[in-house]
Design an enzyme around this catalytic site. Sequence first.
Site, PDB file in Angstrom:
ATOM      1  CG  ASP A   1      -2.246   0.946   0.757  1.00 44.89           C
ATOM      2  OD1 ASP A   1      -1.968   2.007   0.061  1.00 44.89           O
ATOM      3  OD2 ASP A   1      -3.161   0.635   1.681  1.00 44.89           O
TER       4      ASP A   1
HETATM    5  C1  BGC Z   1      -5.121   3.431  -0.061  1.00 44.49           C
HETATM    6  C2  BGC Z   1      -5.046   2.476  -1.287  1.00 44.49           C
HETATM    7  C3  BGC Z   1      -4.973   3.137  -2.543  1.00 44.49           C
HETATM    8  C4  BGC Z   1      -3.590   3.961  -2.552  1.00 44.49           C
HETATM    9  C5  BGC Z   1      -3.298   4.810  -3.809  1.00 44.49           C
HETATM   10  C6  BGC Z   1      -3.689   4.502  -0.049  1.00 44.49           C
HETATM   11  O1  BGC Z   1      -3.959   5.229   0.724  1.00 44.49           O
HETATM   12  O2  BGC Z   1      -4.739   2.550   1.035  1.00 44.49           O
HETATM   13  O3  BGC Z   1      -6.163   1.733  -1.072  1.00 44.49           O
HETATM   14  O4  BGC Z   1      -5.165   2.289  -3.467  1.00 44.49           O
HETATM   15  O5  BGC Z   1      -3.360   4.887  -1.348  1.00 44.49           O
HETATM   16  O6  BGC Z   1      -3.942   5.703  -3.874  1.00 44.49           O
END
Ligand code: BGC
Length: 845
Positions: free
Chosen positions: A287
């Site tokens: 993530d």
């Molecule tokens: C989120 C993800 C997301 C990523 C990119 C993160 O903070 O938890 O779900 O895909 O950001 O935007």
Amino acid sequence: MQTPEETRTVTRTASRRSALRLLAGAAVTATAAAAGGAEAAAGTGGTEAAAGAEGHSRAATAPGTRVDDLVARLTLPEKTSLLHGASDPHTLGQAGHVPGVPRLGIPPLRLADGPAGVRVTARATALPAPVLLAAAFDPGLARRYGQVIGREGRALGQDVLLSPMVNLIRTPYAGRNFETFAEDPLLAADLVAAETEGIQGEGLIATVKHFALNNQEKDRETVDVRVGERALHEVYLRAFEAAVAARTGAVMAAYNKVGGTHAGENADLLTGVLRERWGFDGLVMSDWSATHSTAAALAAGLDLEMPDGKHYGAPLLKAVTDGTVPEAHVDRAVRRVLTVMDRFGLLDADPPPRPARDAAAGAAVAREVAEAGATLLRNERGTLPLAPGRTVAVIGPTGDRPLVGGGGSAHVVPDRADRPLDTIGARAARVTYALGEDVFGKRLPADALAPAADTDSRHVPAGETWTYDGTLTVPEADEWTFLLHYSAEPTRRPEVRLGDENLFPLAPGYTEYFPGGLVTAAPDGLAVRRRTLRLTAGRHRLRITAAGGKDGQTFRLRRITGATRAADVAEAVRAARAADDVVLFAYEDATEGQDRTALSLPGGQDRLIDAVTRANPRTTVVLNTSSAVTMPWLARTGAVLQMYYPGQEGAAATAAVLYGECDPGGRLTQTFPADGDRHPVAGDPRRYPGTHGTVEYTEGVHIGHRWYDARGVRPLFPFGHGLSYTSFAYTDPEARPVRGGGLDVSFTVRNTGRRDGVTVAQVYLGPSPDLRLDQPVRALAGYRRLALRAGERRRVTVRVTSRTLSCWDPRRHDWVLGTGRRTVWIGASSADLRLRTGADAGALA
Ligand code: BGC
């Protein structure tokens, strides 16, 4: 001699092996891989579509050829550059980018969110939130939802989609409940499998996220989740396993820790479960900014660090050069990234062409999903459907400003969005509108500030600073909400001090960058922050400092007080009294990065609904909320329609449901608790939000409706609940063992009313008498969405798979079939069980 790193690796491998031994030997697992698809098929006959799902992803070149050849020709710096994100010189506004290696014909990868549509700078189809899609209980629809996103992602220059999200709804407080499907593992598994096939069938690589146990946003980057092996496999991993069986190209590791180790460096999960047990052959990414190490993460099975190279950039290059990370680990990760790219044709000399967007098709699916998921929770005294040609008062901020989608990374720039006020107005004899609940505030009265100052439309030019030091006079003790609207990025927003207090301090991390969807931007696009305080009568020192920075700064300081609130409610009450019918839009604005702090509607909405329903009992409350809310005013309403965040076609769908042009087709995929004290994680901070950095899932397999049944607690609305405008009779149940394992559950459903309508027949399963395990009183075992014409009758068979009949046995670390006579219930919700039958689950297995 082993280097410290080798020692670590060896220890990890050893412990992984023991974990695998624990998880090894899966008699039922082979069936299980197929079970996701089988379950989807049982819902809507999805098998044909599944067969075509790989339509655009090409057969990988024979193993050992193209990918191995590339790995052999890549230099070490080139290889590590494929293992982390970097800024995109030609960004389309997407979340991530991995530069390619042009010398060898490896193209860059662009990675875009997200769950409700493609999040780039350009407009896209803003689909209803996944929780609303799930409410349709229709894997076939989930497949088409995925197809829209798949095609748009490709059309909008993307290669990887950061979705679907399948973390189960464990607590009603969780900030991302709108982005996911359900509290139920079976339903989530069916939907993710179908949606993944839809996305990837269009040539876009899907990323199932967040692996695993990211069930709350509170402390999401640090919290350590402790869960028993049984609940882990039976409940929390089930949808991930189904996504892998549906051949998702990518998996995103979660922020949180699992059993003491961050998910992104958890070898038991990333290698033991994902690769070795489930046979996943795609890539695992972190993530965003959730990578915490270089060697450990890579060894554990994290292939791609996003969105930058803090650990897999220069540090990885150095570690390999120094000999502390084996190059073989780099090669393995590179091979995984390239293998997925190859599978989707991205390494071909003539990669698949990008289609054009089909905005009309996207809008049609958005509308269909919003209608199919619209969940009618209550309908008394024939309040709905509304009769056309009567007068209607529309009340509430989201009646005028549509709440299209949630905030955070799920936010999509919609093609368009109508106002419910207009779509209802088009069907009513006359429509009036009252705000009822102010979300953007009113200007400070001129005589409130000494010295006088205009704080409602200030522009501070670039390079200048505007300061104010004076007093605010408050006529009587009152609750004030201050609202700051501003144009600069959060770190440069004006500082406002009342007395000694900074009213809008910077919140840490993502809370600043991922504010909610509706109420955090004013109609003219300025960001909005709110702060509510009780103020004493008299003069309060007010200081404002606003820096223009390099681009200048526009801001407003506004307020809502007891008096302005009362005036807004009074106006709404007048409008309600004067109209035949009232449609009151209530909102709750959730986002990732934070959980809700209360289950009630925010602001003064409970009081507003109370006042309006007293003025006109023919009031329908339309909920634009992310998840369950408490409803102290429920008994006074005529009807309550749950629309969640209904996407860009939400206004049209809402009006169509209100006027009975379609039957409300949705059913709850999460139990709505009666209050904040009676739900599966209430009353024990160790369960939620956690203590000493740890959250313990001590409710075990009793998630959601299973917990209510186990404890005999009455919810406000049960799982599976949702009303139709017609009525259905269920008769003639029969359960038969299926050769090779499973049960076929048959029953007859008849539309007994005078309108065409939709029901979602649900099959629940009782415990196995042969297993000495703490099993759910009733678990969802299958379902069938049925659209029946008035008077129509249909015989239905729902397959209950071997997997559903099995439990994870923590002593054997494996699945075990729950043999013996299993009770089967058929009903219209987990609490509205109409029929009961049973069969011997072990008979033909
Ligand atoms: C989120 C993800 C997301 C990523 C990119 C993160 O903070 O938890 O779900 O895909 O950001 O935007």
